[in-house]
Every structure is written in C-alpha cells, then in structure tokens.
Design an enzyme around this catalytic site. Structure first.
Site, short mmCIF file in Angstrom:
data_model
loop_
_atom_site.label_atom_id
_atom_site.label_comp_id
_atom_site.label_asym_id
_atom_site.label_seq_id
_atom_site.Cartn_x
_atom_site.Cartn_y
_atom_site.Cartn_z
N ASN A 1 0.87 -1.18 0.00
CA ASN A 1 0.00 0.00 0.00
C ASN A 1 0.91 1.23 0.00
OD1 ASN A 1 -1.77 2.07 0.55
ND2 ASN A 1 -2.30 1.37 2.61
N LYS B 1 0.06 4.24 -0.17
CA LYS B 1 -0.58 5.41 0.47
C LYS B 1 -0.40 6.63 -0.44
CE LYS B 1 0.07 3.15 4.86
NZ LYS B 1 0.20 3.24 6.32
N HIS C 1 -9.27 1.25 5.44
CA HIS C 1 -7.96 1.44 6.08
C HIS C 1 -8.13 2.40 7.26
CE1 HIS C 1 -3.80 2.54 6.76
NE2 HIS C 1 -3.47 1.45 6.10
N GLU D 1 -6.43 4.79 8.20
CA GLU D 1 -6.20 6.20 7.86
C GLU D 1 -7.45 6.82 7.23
OE1 GLU D 1 -2.57 5.46 5.73
OE2 GLU D 1 -1.62 4.93 7.62
N GLU E 1 -4.81 -4.78 10.87
CA GLU E 1 -3.76 -3.77 11.03
C GLU E 1 -4.00 -3.02 12.34
OE1 GLU E 1 -1.98 -2.64 6.89
OE2 GLU E 1 -3.57 -1.26 7.43
N GLY F 1 3.28 2.23 10.77
CA GLY F 1 4.29 3.27 10.61
C GLY F 1 5.07 3.60 11.87
N SER G 1 4.00 -2.22 10.26
CA SER G 1 5.45 -2.31 10.46
C SER G 1 6.05 -3.65 10.04
CB SER G 1 5.82 -1.99 11.91
OG SER G 1 5.49 -0.64 12.20
P1 13P Z 1 3.51 0.33 7.55
O1 13P Z 1 3.93 -0.97 6.91
O2 13P Z 1 4.22 1.51 7.02
O3 13P Z 1 3.48 0.23 9.04
O4 13P Z 1 1.96 0.56 7.10
C1 13P Z 1 1.06 -0.47 7.22
C2 13P Z 1 -0.18 -0.11 6.50
O5 13P Z 1 -0.92 0.76 6.92
C3 13P Z 1 -0.49 -0.82 5.25
O6 13P Z 1 -1.79 -0.57 4.82
#
Ligand code: 13P
Length: 237
Positions: free
Chosen positions: A8, A10, A94, A96, A161, A167, A199
């Site tokens: 992803n 983002k 997600h 976010e 997640e 992150g 992560s």
């Molecule tokens: P990271 O791998 O950067 O922690 O992000 C995970 C994520 O949100 C994937 O959708």
C-alpha cells in the site's frame, strides 16, 4: 491457499517511483515464489503501473473507492472506474481513511460490496487503537468492525492492522497476532485470506508470515522500495 503480499503506497509516489516496479520485476524473476504480489499505488499511477506490471506476477490495486458506480461526488473514484483502469483489488476501511475521513463500518461494507460489484477483490481493514488494546478491548473492537464491515457474501480479503503498529516500528507479539487472526478466522470462511499489516519489514516478515491464520501481509512503508518489498516476499522460503 496462495498467500498474498500486498503493498500500500498510500499518498506516495510520482512517475519516477515506477522505477521500483522495474526493479521489483527483475528481483521477482530471479526468485520465483509461490505467492501473489499486489501493489496499490496512488490512483494517478494505476494505469501506468498496470502497463509496467503486464506479463509479471505483480497485480495492481487501489486504496479506496466510492460506494456508488457514478454520480455527483466530486473528487471520488468509483469501483467501476478503478476496475476499468486495471485494478483487481481495492483496499477499503484502512484506519487512515476511518480516521481522516470518518469512515464508519457501514460505509466500509458498502465500499467492499462496490468493489465486488465491479469484479474486484476488496481488502477490508480492521484493527484496534493503542488505547483499545491497553484497555483489553482489542478483540471486541475488531469483532465489531468485522460484523459491520464484511460483505454478506462473495469473496474478500481481511487485513488486520493494529492502528498503533502502522508506521511506528511497533509490532504485536506473535502470540497476539495469532490470537487475533484466530478470532478473525472464526468469523470468516477457511478460504478467506487474512493479512497482517503494521510495520512489516524484511527482518520480521519470516516470523509473522508463519503465524497460524496469517495468509500474507499488507505492507506500507517497506513496499515503497523494491529491495525491502522483495525481502518480505522472499521471506516465503
Ligand atoms: P507500515 O507498513 O508503514 O506500518 O503501514 C502499514 C499499513 O498501513 C499498510 O496498509
């Protein structure tokens, strides 16, 4: 079940980022692995990624879709549009988007069903916050998200997640991942792929991907660099 390693990107990536796909292709060609590989770039790069990935094992996906097929929704993109652009998967719900755009379970479910309607596979994200885990509510929170977000029928992927692991470099213990994936499996059919996200790096992928009911990973930061993303795929030895 064939496992899935999904990237992803983002809100990261300009045309020059497609160089990483070129690099990933040659890394993958040198190390055949029996896993599905997916990259979900920003929508601006989707059609270019489809061209770049043609003839390889890399599949293309999107990071969100609108629930409606068309209409007066300025700035939104429908599942049908993404499918026509070459997306085979769409991430929905997600954390976010749940946080930045106040997306609730009922909307996530509508988006997942829109993806199915357009012939794509939704990847439905769930996960608790740090506060919820510390208060012993992680399983309840995720169970409620599943009840509210999963489509009534059809195929889908679920990504667990934990919000606090995204992150941050923090990862739940393998026992906690196993416990939560067991709970999710209890609510989903045996053939549903359950991804862990948060992560994931080449250094921890080998351990995480061996946990019971973990059928792949949803990778953020480490999917942006071909070497790191390939290192995670390569964890399937
Ligand atoms: P990271 O791998 O950067 O922690 O992000 C995970 C994520 O949100 C994937 O959708």
């Amino acid at each position: 079940m064939r496992h899935l390693i999904a990237g992803n990107w983002k809100m990261n990536g300009l045309r020059s980022s497609l160089n990483e796909i070129t690099k990933l292709k040659s890394l993958l060609a040198a190390s055949q692995r029996a896993v599905d590989v997916l990259v979900c770039p920003p929508v601006t790069l989707l059609e270019r990624l489809v061209v770049a990935a043609k003839g390889t094992v890399v599949k293309c996906g999107a990071q969100d879709c609108h629930a409606s097929a068309s209409g007066a929704h300025t700035g939104d993109v429908s599942a049908e549009m993404l499918s026509e652009a070459g997306a085979e998967f769409v991430i929905v719900g997600h954390s976010e988007r749940r946080a930045d755009h106040a997306e609730a379970d009922v909307l996530v479910k509508a988006k997942a069903e829109a993806a199915q309607r357009a012939g794509m596979m939704p990847i439905i994200c769930v996960g608790e916050t740090q506060n919820e885990r510390e208060n012993g509510r992680a399983i309840d929170v995720v169970t409620n998200q599943l009840l509210g977000s999963l489509p009534n029928s059809g195929e889908f992927v679920v990504a667990y997640e934990p919000v606090w692991a995204i992150g941050t470099g923090l990862v739940p213990t393998l026992a906690d991942i196993e416990e939560m994936h067991g709970v999710i499996r209890g609510k989903t059919a045996p053939a549903v792929r359950l991804l862990y996200g948060g992560s994931v790096k080449p250094s921890n992928a080998g351990d995480i991907l061996q946990v019971a009911n973990v059928n792949g990973a949803l990778v953020g930061g480490a999917s942006l660099k071909a070497d790191d993303f390939h290192g995670i795929i390569d964890a399937y030895k």
